[in-house]
Scaffold this motif. Structure first.
Motif, PDB file in Angstrom:
ATOM      1  N   TYR A 120      10.670  -1.352  67.889  1.00 34.18           N
ATOM      2  CA  TYR A 120      10.419   0.071  68.121  1.00 34.18           C
ATOM      3  C   TYR A 120      10.129   0.752  66.796  1.00 34.18           C
ATOM      4  CZ  TYR A 120      12.338   0.033  72.889  1.00 34.18           C
ATOM      5  OH  TYR A 120      12.554  -0.202  74.223  1.00 34.18           O
ATOM      6  N   LEU A 121       9.231   1.717  66.818  1.00 38.46           N
ATOM      7  CA  LEU A 121       8.949   2.547  65.648  1.00 38.46           C
ATOM      8  C   LEU A 121       9.363   3.967  66.008  1.00 38.46           C
ATOM      9  CD1 LEU A 121       5.386   1.171  64.826  1.00 38.46           C
ATOM     10  CD2 LEU A 121       7.566   0.461  63.852  1.00 38.46           C
ATOM     11  N   ALA A 122      10.212   4.555  65.178  1.00 38.95           N
ATOM     12  CA  ALA A 122      10.729   5.891  65.480  1.00 38.95           C
ATOM     13  C   ALA A 122      10.676   6.779  64.246  1.00 38.95           C
ATOM     14  CB  ALA A 122      12.169   5.782  65.978  1.00 38.95           C
ATOM     15  N   ASP A 123      10.701   8.069  64.489  1.00 36.17           N
ATOM     16  CA  ASP A 123      10.731   9.056  63.410  1.00 36.17           C
ATOM     17  C   ASP A 123      12.122   9.683  63.397  1.00 36.17           C
ATOM     18  OD1 ASP A 123      10.477  11.182  61.689  1.00 36.17           O
ATOM     19  OD2 ASP A 123       8.894  12.193  62.813  1.00 36.17           O
ATOM     20  N   ILE A 124      12.865   9.445  62.309  1.00 40.70           N
ATOM     21  CA  ILE A 124      14.212  10.040  62.202  1.00 40.70           C
ATOM     22  C   ILE A 124      14.256  11.080  61.083  1.00 40.70           C
ATOM     23  CG2 ILE A 124      15.362   8.014  63.168  1.00 40.70           C
ATOM     24  CD1 ILE A 124      16.329   7.347  60.315  1.00 40.70           C
ATOM     25  N   ALA A 145      24.981  -1.125  69.767  1.00 43.64           N
ATOM     26  CA  ALA A 145      24.064  -1.577  70.817  1.00 43.64           C
ATOM     27  C   ALA A 145      23.318  -2.861  70.423  1.00 43.64           C
ATOM     28  CB  ALA A 145      23.056  -0.475  71.131  1.00 43.64           C
ATOM     29  N   GLY A 146      23.620  -3.392  69.235  1.00 43.30           N
ATOM     30  CA  GLY A 146      22.947  -4.611  68.793  1.00 43.30           C
ATOM     31  C   GLY A 146      21.517  -4.366  68.330  1.00 43.30           C
ATOM     32  N   VAL A 147      21.271  -3.180  67.800  1.00 41.58           N
ATOM     33  CA  VAL A 147      19.934  -2.807  67.328  1.00 41.58           C
ATOM     34  C   VAL A 147      19.953  -2.718  65.808  1.00 41.58           C
ATOM     35  CG1 VAL A 147      18.164  -1.001  67.379  1.00 41.58           C
ATOM     36  CG2 VAL A 147      19.487  -1.493  69.433  1.00 41.58           C
ATOM     37  N   LYS A 148      18.980  -3.387  65.162  1.00 40.38           N
ATOM     38  CA  LYS A 148      18.857  -3.268  63.705  1.00 40.38           C
ATOM     39  C   LYS A 148      17.946  -2.085  63.404  1.00 40.38           C
ATOM     40  CE  LYS A 148      18.184  -7.906  63.567  1.00 40.38           C
ATOM     41  NZ  LYS A 148      17.341  -8.996  63.183  1.00 40.38           N
ATOM     42  N   ASN A 157       7.478   9.823  58.422  1.00 42.91           N
ATOM     43  CA  ASN A 157       8.682   9.017  58.290  1.00 42.91           C
ATOM     44  C   ASN A 157       8.730   7.978  59.416  1.00 42.91           C
ATOM     45  OD1 ASN A 157      11.521   8.331  58.922  1.00 42.91           O
ATOM     46  ND2 ASN A 157      11.985   9.703  57.221  1.00 42.91           N
ATOM     47  N   THR A 158       8.923   6.709  59.068  1.00 44.72           N
ATOM     48  CA  THR A 158       8.995   5.654  60.082  1.00 44.72           C
ATOM     49  C   THR A 158      10.233   4.799  59.889  1.00 44.72           C
ATOM     50  OG1 THR A 158       6.582   5.546  60.199  1.00 44.72           O
ATOM     51  CG2 THR A 158       7.787   3.700  61.134  1.00 44.72           C
ATOM     52  N   SER A 159      10.944   4.618  60.990  1.00 51.98           N
ATOM     53  CA  SER A 159      12.072   3.694  61.020  1.00 51.98           C
ATOM     54  C   SER A 159      11.724   2.608  62.016  1.00 51.98           C
ATOM     55  CB  SER A 159      13.339   4.399  61.482  1.00 51.98           C
ATOM     56  OG  SER A 159      13.713   5.347  60.529  1.00 51.98           O
ATOM     57  N   ILE A 160      12.143   1.404  61.713  1.00 53.20           N
ATOM     58  CA  ILE A 160      11.889   0.291  62.611  1.00 53.20           C
ATOM     59  C   ILE A 160      13.216  -0.099  63.264  1.00 53.20           C
ATOM     60  CG2 ILE A 160      12.126  -1.446  60.792  1.00 53.20           C
ATOM     61  CD1 ILE A 160       9.821  -2.985  62.173  1.00 53.20           C
ATOM     62  N   MET A 161      13.171  -0.286  64.571  1.00 47.96           N
ATOM     63  CA  MET A 161      14.359  -0.664  65.336  1.00 47.96           C
ATOM     64  C   MET A 161      14.044  -1.989  66.026  1.00 47.96           C
ATOM     65  SD  MET A 161      15.116   3.058  67.074  1.00 47.96           S
ATOM     66  CE  MET A 161      16.863   2.970  67.418  1.00 47.96           C
ATOM     67  N   MET A 162      14.896  -2.982  65.805  1.00 52.47           N
ATOM     68  CA  MET A 162      14.665  -4.297  66.401  1.00 52.47           C
ATOM     69  C   MET A 162      15.887  -4.723  67.199  1.00 52.47           C
ATOM     70  SD  MET A 162      12.641  -6.152  63.321  1.00 52.47           S
ATOM     71  CE  MET A 162      13.342  -5.281  61.960  1.00 52.47           C
ATOM     72  N   SER A 163      15.626  -5.389  68.326  1.00 53.52           N
ATOM     73  CA  SER A 163      16.716  -5.745  69.223  1.00 53.52           C
ATOM     74  C   SER A 163      16.373  -6.978  70.055  1.00 53.52           C
ATOM     75  CB  SER A 163      16.966  -4.558  70.149  1.00 53.52           C
ATOM     76  OG  SER A 163      17.734  -4.917  71.245  1.00 53.52           O
ATOM     77  N   GLU A 164      17.410  -7.678  70.495  1.00 51.88           N
ATOM     78  CA  GLU A 164      17.241  -8.821  71.405  1.00 51.88           C
ATOM     79  C   GLU A 164      16.840  -8.316  72.789  1.00 51.88           C
ATOM     80  OE1 GLU A 164      18.115 -12.324  70.955  1.00 51.88           O
ATOM     81  OE2 GLU A 164      18.023 -11.832  68.832  1.00 51.88           O
TER      82      GLU A 164
END
Length: 173
Positions: free
Chosen positions: A24-28, A46-49, A79-86
C-alpha cells in the motif's frame, strides 16, 4: 545521501517489493509525532510494516522489480509511506480504523496479489478483500455444506423409514 547509499536503498526497496504481495502507498503528511507513533503501533499490532520512502527511490525500485505496478509510480508525489503486509486487507483496515480519529493517512494506491488499486476511494473495496485464510475457510465451508445436508437427510430419513417399518410391522401383528 551519496549515490552508493541511494543505490543500496533502491536495492533494499526492490527486495521488499519482491518479497511482498500486498503493498500500500499512503500519505501520512501532517500527522504530528504522537499520532504517527500511534499509527506505527497500530500497524505493528496488525502485522503491517510501515516505512516512509523517497518517491524517486521507490519509483526506481518499482522499475527494477519483476512486478508490473501499472500506474502506481504516477501516484508517487508528495509524502509517501509504504505499508506492507501478509494479509491483503490488513493495511486498509488499519487506515480505515485510524481515520475514525484523524483525516490521514490517505490511500494513494495499492498492489494486492497483482491487482492495482489507485486512489483513496478504493479503501472500502480493499477493506472487503478477504485474506487467503478466509477464502480457504469459505471454500471448505461450501464443500462441507452439501455433505452435511446429505448426512442429516440420511439420519432424519433413516429415522422416518425405521418409524414407518415399525408402524407397519405393529399393524400386521
Amino acid at each position: 545521501m551519496t549515490r552508493e547509499e541511494k543505490s543500496r536503498v533502491i536495492e533494499d526497496l526492490t527486495a521488499q517489493l519482491a518479497d511482498n504481495t500486498n503493498i500500500y502507498l499512503a500519505d501520512i503528511s501532517g500527522l504530528n509525532a504522537g499520532t504517527t507513533s500511534n499509527l506505527r503501533r497500530a500497524c505493528y499490532k496488525a502485522g503491517v510494516k510501515l516505512a516512509v520512502v523517497k518517491n524517486t527511490l521507490l519509483a526506481k525500485a518499482m522499475e527494477a522489480s519483476d512486478k508490473d505496478f501499472g500506474e502506481l509510480p504516477e501516484v508517487l508525489k508528495g509524502n509517501t509511506s509504504i505499508m506492507m503486509s501478509e494479509t491483503g486487507n490488513a493495511p486498509a483496515k488499519v487506515i480505515k480504523e485510524f481515520r475514525k480519529k484523524s483525516e490521514k493517512p490517505l490511500l494513494k494506491g495499492a498492489f494486492i496479489e497483482e491487482a492495482i488499486y489507485v486512489g483513496d476511494d478504493q479503501l472500502d473495496a480493499l477493506v472487503d478483500i478477504k485474506s487467503r485464510e478466509e477464502l480457504i475457510g469459505d471454500i471448505i465451508g461450501l464443500l462441507q455444506s452439501p455433505a452435511k445436508n446429505v448426512v442429516s437427510a440420511l439420519k432424519s430419513g433413516g429415522g422416518t423409514l425405521a418409524g414407518i417399518i415399525k408402524t407397519l410391522s405393529e399393524k400386521e401383528g
